[in-house]
Design a protein around this motif. Structure first.
Motif, PDB file in Angstrom:
ATOM      1  N   VAL A  40       0.866  -1.173   0.000  1.00 14.61           N
ATOM      2  CA  VAL A  40       0.000   0.000   0.000  1.00 14.61           C
ATOM      3  C   VAL A  40       0.902   1.221   0.000  1.00 14.61           C
ATOM      4  N   TYR A  41       0.627   2.149  -0.903  1.00 13.86           N
ATOM      5  CA  TYR A  41       1.448   3.341  -1.068  1.00 13.86           C
ATOM      6  C   TYR A  41       0.643   4.555  -0.633  1.00 13.86           C
ATOM      7  N   VAL A  42       1.164   5.279   0.341  1.00 11.08           N
ATOM      8  CA  VAL A  42       0.468   6.443   0.892  1.00 11.08           C
ATOM      9  C   VAL A  42       1.415   7.650   0.827  1.00 11.08           C
ATOM     10  N   PRO A  43       1.566   8.246  -0.359  1.00 16.44           N
ATOM     11  CA  PRO A  43       2.486   9.388  -0.459  1.00 16.44           C
ATOM     12  C   PRO A  43       1.893  10.637   0.188  1.00 16.44           C
ATOM     13  N   PRO A  44       2.665  11.334   1.022  1.00 18.24           N
ATOM     14  CA  PRO A  44       2.144  12.536   1.676  1.00 18.24           C
ATOM     15  C   PRO A  44       1.900  13.672   0.678  1.00 18.24           C
ATOM     16  N   VAL A  62      -1.684  20.064  -7.535  1.00 19.25           N
ATOM     17  CA  VAL A  62      -1.662  19.300  -6.298  1.00 19.25           C
ATOM     18  C   VAL A  62      -0.403  18.444  -6.403  1.00 19.25           C
ATOM     19  N   THR A  63       0.445  18.488  -5.366  1.00 13.96           N
ATOM     20  CA  THR A  63       1.702  17.738  -5.416  1.00 13.96           C
ATOM     21  C   THR A  63       1.807  16.809  -4.211  1.00 13.96           C
ATOM     22  N   TRP A  64       2.513  15.704  -4.395  1.00  9.80           N
ATOM     23  CA  TRP A  64       2.735  14.736  -3.329  1.00  9.80           C
ATOM     24  C   TRP A  64       4.128  14.141  -3.483  1.00  9.80           C
ATOM     25  N   ARG A  76      -2.063   1.980  -8.899  1.00  9.94           N
ATOM     26  CA  ARG A  76      -1.331   3.169  -9.369  1.00  9.94           C
ATOM     27  C   ARG A  76      -2.240   4.223  -9.979  1.00  9.94           C
ATOM     28  N   ILE A  77      -3.508   3.935 -10.156  1.00 13.02           N
ATOM     29  CA  ILE A  77      -4.424   4.889 -10.767  1.00 13.02           C
ATOM     30  C   ILE A  77      -4.993   5.781  -9.673  1.00 13.02           C
ATOM     31  N   GLY A  78      -4.712   7.085  -9.773  1.00 13.13           N
ATOM     32  CA  GLY A  78      -5.105   8.010  -8.719  1.00 13.13           C
ATOM     33  C   GLY A  78      -6.321   8.835  -9.060  1.00 13.13           C
ATOM     34  N   ILE A  99      -0.248   7.539 -10.115  1.00 16.58           N
ATOM     35  CA  ILE A  99       0.081   8.062  -8.791  1.00 16.58           C
ATOM     36  C   ILE A  99       1.562   8.421  -8.674  1.00 16.58           C
ATOM     37  N   LEU A 100       2.401   7.860  -9.549  1.00 20.35           N
ATOM     38  CA  LEU A 100       3.837   8.156  -9.497  1.00 20.35           C
ATOM     39  C   LEU A 100       4.213   9.439 -10.237  1.00 20.35           C
ATOM     40  N   LEU A 101       3.240  10.166 -10.779  1.00 18.56           N
ATOM     41  CA  LEU A 101       3.539  11.454 -11.417  1.00 18.56           C
ATOM     42  C   LEU A 101       4.022  12.485 -10.390  1.00 18.56           C
TER      43      LEU A 101
END
Length: 139
Positions: A40-44, A62-64, A76-78, A99-101
């Motif tokens: 599970v990936y939870v980027p701040p 919006v940046t993370w 990976r689809i945000g 999501i990795l953008l």
């Protein structure tokens, strides 16, 4: 008439049997070797942050933080929702991006001026930005 009742009873019994079989099969454990390990990936969320003021109609990124993603991300689809106070609104600011953008441009919706907005970044899970203000309609 007797044939129709017998056929109906047979059909219902067959569906009940198939239902029990399906329930049994779906309850069987899967071998761990057959599943690819996922994290599970939870980027701040980095922006917007406390003190940010957006105005309705403007465009913002919006940046993370994507500096430490796991190897196998579950989803990976945000998509990004707008949140007001304790409740997520039905306003989708962005969807269908990787999501990795690390950032996605959104258009600020027309809302009542409030200082308790946040964005919710979804991929694997929901991650909230700090609260910020949107200057929109004043009543």
């Amino acid at each position: 008439m007797k044939f129709t009742n017998a056929l109906m009873t047979f059909t219902l019994s067959l569906f009940a049997l198939l239902g029990m079989f399906a329930a049994h099969v779906s309850a069987l454990p899967l071998h761990e070797d057959s599943l690819e390990k996922r994290d599970v990936y939870v980027p701040p969320v980095l922006y917007p942050h406390t003190g940010t003021v957006w105005k309705s109609g403007q465009r913002h990124n919006v940046t993370w933080d994507i500096s430490n993603p796991p190897v196998n991300i579950t989803n990976r689809i945000g998509f990004i929702l707008l949140r007001s106070g304790k409740f997520s609104t039905p306003v989708v600011l962005a969807h269908g991006f990787d999501i990795l953008l690390g950032r996605i441009e959104v258009t600020v919706p027309l809302v009542l001026t409030r200082s308790d907005f946040s964005v919710v970044l979804f991929g694997d899970s929901g991650n909230f930005s700090p609260q910020f203000q949107i200057s929109g309609l004043d009543l």
